[in-house]
Design a protein around this motif. Structure first.
Motif, PDB file in Angstrom:
ATOM      1  N   ARG A   2       0.824  -1.196   0.000  1.00  0.00           N
ATOM      2  CA  ARG A   2       0.000   0.000   0.000  1.00  0.00           C
ATOM      3  C   ARG A   2       0.870   1.262   0.000  1.00  0.00           C
ATOM      4  O   ARG A   2       1.810   1.404   0.744  1.00  0.00           O
ATOM      5  CB  ARG A   2      -0.890   0.021   1.256  1.00  0.00           C
ATOM      6  CG  ARG A   2      -1.867  -1.146   1.321  1.00  0.00           C
ATOM      7  CD  ARG A   2      -2.457  -1.242   2.719  1.00  0.00           C
ATOM      8  NE  ARG A   2      -3.204  -0.054   3.057  1.00  0.00           N
ATOM      9  CZ  ARG A   2      -4.529   0.042   2.984  1.00  0.00           C
ATOM     10  NH1 ARG A   2      -5.230  -0.971   2.561  1.00  0.00           N
ATOM     11  NH2 ARG A   2      -5.133   1.154   3.332  1.00  0.00           N
ATOM     12  N   ASN A   4      -0.002   4.269   0.965  1.00  0.00           N
ATOM     13  CA  ASN A   4      -0.224   5.148   2.108  1.00  0.00           C
ATOM     14  C   ASN A   4       0.058   4.431   3.429  1.00  0.00           C
ATOM     15  O   ASN A   4      -0.510   4.757   4.459  1.00  0.00           O
ATOM     16  CB  ASN A   4      -1.675   5.665   2.093  1.00  0.00           C
ATOM     17  CG  ASN A   4      -2.694   4.531   2.228  1.00  0.00           C
ATOM     18  OD1 ASN A   4      -2.379   3.381   1.945  1.00  0.00           O
ATOM     19  ND2 ASN A   4      -3.893   4.865   2.658  1.00  0.00           N
ATOM     20  N   SER A   5       0.918   3.427   3.396  1.00  0.00           N
ATOM     21  CA  SER A   5       1.225   2.684   4.609  1.00  0.00           C
ATOM     22  C   SER A   5       2.100   3.529   5.533  1.00  0.00           C
ATOM     23  O   SER A   5       2.747   4.492   5.109  1.00  0.00           O
ATOM     24  CB  SER A   5       1.957   1.377   4.258  1.00  0.00           C
ATOM     25  OG  SER A   5       3.271   1.654   3.813  1.00  0.00           O
ATOM     26  N   GLU A   8       5.795   3.463   4.361  1.00  0.00           N
ATOM     27  CA  GLU A   8       6.079   4.324   3.212  1.00  0.00           C
ATOM     28  C   GLU A   8       6.063   5.799   3.612  1.00  0.00           C
ATOM     29  O   GLU A   8       6.869   6.606   3.139  1.00  0.00           O
ATOM     30  CB  GLU A   8       5.057   4.061   2.101  1.00  0.00           C
ATOM     31  CG  GLU A   8       5.118   2.659   1.509  1.00  0.00           C
ATOM     32  CD  GLU A   8       6.448   2.376   0.832  1.00  0.00           C
ATOM     33  OE1 GLU A   8       7.108   3.334   0.388  1.00  0.00           O
ATOM     34  OE2 GLU A   8       6.836   1.196   0.747  1.00  0.00           O
ATOM     35  N   LYS A   9       5.146   6.144   4.514  1.00  0.00           N
ATOM     36  CA  LYS A   9       5.079   7.534   4.962  1.00  0.00           C
ATOM     37  C   LYS A   9       6.331   7.910   5.751  1.00  0.00           C
ATOM     38  O   LYS A   9       6.864   9.023   5.615  1.00  0.00           O
ATOM     39  CB  LYS A   9       3.819   7.744   5.812  1.00  0.00           C
ATOM     40  CG  LYS A   9       3.563   9.202   6.162  1.00  0.00           C
ATOM     41  CD  LYS A   9       2.202   9.383   6.813  1.00  0.00           C
ATOM     42  CE  LYS A   9       1.958  10.872   7.105  1.00  0.00           C
ATOM     43  NZ  LYS A   9       0.623  11.111   7.711  1.00  0.00           N
ATOM     44  N   ILE A  58      -3.541   7.355  10.718  1.00  0.00           N
ATOM     45  CA  ILE A  58      -2.888   6.241  10.031  1.00  0.00           C
ATOM     46  C   ILE A  58      -2.742   5.004  10.921  1.00  0.00           C
ATOM     47  O   ILE A  58      -2.793   3.865  10.436  1.00  0.00           O
ATOM     48  CB  ILE A  58      -1.522   6.695   9.472  1.00  0.00           C
ATOM     49  CG1 ILE A  58      -1.005   5.683   8.457  1.00  0.00           C
ATOM     50  CG2 ILE A  58      -0.506   6.933  10.607  1.00  0.00           C
ATOM     51  CD1 ILE A  58       0.168   6.187   7.647  1.00  0.00           C
TER      52      ILE A  58
END
Length: 502
Positions: A2, A4-5, A8-9, A58
């Motif tokens: 994903r 927007n994980s 990754e952020k 999140i």
């Protein structure tokens, strides 16, 4: 994976020009600290990254993904390991001073929770498989009989699978427990991989348990200390459990650990999505190196080859057991490779040391007459081949013995049945009053213990503070000591702290 994980952020944030005038003190300075540790993504609860104790962004999304993945109603991230989840579930699920029906082969964290809450345990003893010298299941009939006999029990606490992989009938047990309108708590720390392939049992959320705790790091590719707690239905005291969880979890949760959970969850989600896909997706799944399909294939191949080839050493298959004249089957987690040495001229200690020193293979543990190798989706073909070849070579170097040897010189390693004289929390009171003395194991029989005594792993207490020390306990402690095990929970090896006047 994903886009927007959390992971990754964090990586995007690491590459940005944001400079932190906040904790942690290393300031993400990889020039100073080096690249070997992930300082670049180690942050605190800064703007845009949510707060685990009041998740609404999140991290809440991650917890919702976890719940969906495991079939739970609600899930919470644990970064203090399963220990925090188990203790929160017990302290929040049972009134202070209340009664808990508990399997005696539970992890030490269960006993610590009972000590903190002043709880009175009502013990359930698993059957002991004398063939393989491991603890078996808790039978549904045991649960029903105990609940019928004591109406004051407020919750039931079980471990399934056990450290050795034995799985109890959670579905039937949950139905029995719910008929008494109390919650079933399952320590499924070793079963975080359950439900992702039919080769393994279903997870306890889908079998009706009210509270389930999974250690992601034990059997899935997640960092040490990561786990999750799930709650289902309305019987469990959810708000009280969350209350204790907020107390027991650090107020400064590690974003590195949570990013590890996020990556692990993403991997599981991807596997599930591909498995449901069309023919193109199925073809893609076949090419995966570390998918569950590939893992199960290599695991089953290893188990089959060991089962067919070993002569003196034996692959333990505890799912088959004798009951009277019949052979019955029970569920068993086949990700666990248990190797018995009962028919081998070498002891479990000797095999364990040879695997470590000669073959550089570190086993999870040895206990009694077996050793345990834990496997996971992250294992490689090369790793499995090394284990197989090492075991086959060791097997050829052993002499088959016709009479089964008990490694403890005749000592039974079934969990000893002890007399509870004082609740575990009473021990500290005797210490404060200086009403204690230290006794050699051989001189402690009949006295009341003020200490835990257990092997770690697996961390199951043979003795709990407040219990009378029986000859059976002494025999086991001496037996383990003779085998070279270090007894943990005690202040001094070979001795027990006891009440001075009793």
């Amino acid at each position: 994976m994903r886009g927007n994980s959390l992971y990754e952020k964090l990586k995007k944030y690491e590459a940005s020009d944001f400079y932190g005038f906040h904790m942690p003190g290393h300031k993400r300075n990889t020039e100073l600290m080096g690249q070997g540790l992930p300082y670049g993504i180690d942050i605190t609860e800064i703007d845009g990254f949510d707060d685990l104790h009041h998740a609404d962004g999140i991290l809440l999304e991650l917890e919702q993904r976890i719940a969906k993945l495991y079939g739970a109603d609600r899930s919470r991230i644990l970064i203090n390991g399963s220990t925090a989840g188990i203790m929160s579930a017990i302290l929040g699920g049972v009134d202070r001073g209340g009664k808990l029906l508990v399997a005696r082969n539970c992890h030490k964290s269960v006993y610590h929770a009972m000590e903190l809450g002043g709880l009175e345990p009502v013990y359930l003893y698993p059957e002991f498989d004398t063939t393989w010298e491991i603890n078996g299941v808790i039978e549904p009939g045991q649960i029903k009989a105990a609940l019928e006999a004591d109406s004051e029990i407020q919750a039931v606490m079980l471990v399934s699978p056990t450290y050795d992989g034995v799985v109890s009938d959670i579905r039937t047990i949950a139905e029995i427990v719910h008929s008494y309108q109390i919650p079933l708590i399952v320590d499924e720390a070793h079963g975080a991989h359950f439900g992702f392939h039919p080769y393994f049992p279903e997870n306890s959320n889908r079998c009706g348990a009210d509270v389930v705790i999974h250690s992601l790091h034990k059997t899935l590719p997640a960092p040490t200390q990561t786990a999750v707690l799930h709650i289902n239905g309305t019987i469990a005291k959810e708000e009280q459990i969350w209350h204790y969880l907020n107390m027991l979890q650090t107020s400064s949760p590690s974003y590195i650990l949570m990013a590890g959970i996020d990556r692990c969850v993403g991997l599981l989600e991807r596997e599930k999505e591909i498995s449901k896909a069309n023919e193109k997706g199925q073809a893609l799944l076949e090419k995966e190196q570390y998918g569950f399909r590939q893992y199960v294939a290599r695991l089953e191949r290893l188990r089959t080859e060991l089962q067919e080839s070993l002569q003196s050493l034996k692959l333990v298959e505890p799912e088959m057991r004798k009951s009277g004249l019949k052979i019955e089957y029970m569920e068993y987690d086949k990700s666990k490779i248990l190797i018995s040495t009962k028919r081998c001229s070498k002891t479990s200690e000797e095999i364990y040391k040879l695997l470590l020193e000669k073959y550089h293979l570190q086993m999870e543990m040895r206990a009694g007459s077996y050793i345990l190798a834990m496997t996971s989706i992250a294992d490689t073909d090369a790793g499995f081949e090394r284990l197989k070849q090492a075991l086959l070579e060791l097997d050829k170097s052993c002499r088959f013995i016709s009479t089964e040897r008990t490694e403890g010189a005749g000592v039974s390693f079934a969990l000893p049945r002890t007399e509870l004289v004082y609740l575990p929390g009473k021990a500290e009171e005797f210490r404060r009053k200086q009403q204690t003395e230290s006794r050699l194991f051989e001189e402690a029989e009949g006295r009341i213990s003020l200490e835990y005594a257990y092997l770690y792993p697996p961390g199951i207490p043979l003795l709990v503070p407040g219990e009378r020390i029986s000859g059976e306990v002494i025999s086991q402690l001496l037996g383990y000591q003779k085998q070279g095990f270090s007894i943990e929970g005690i202040r001094e090896q070979g001795r027990l702290e006891v009440i001075s006047h009793g």
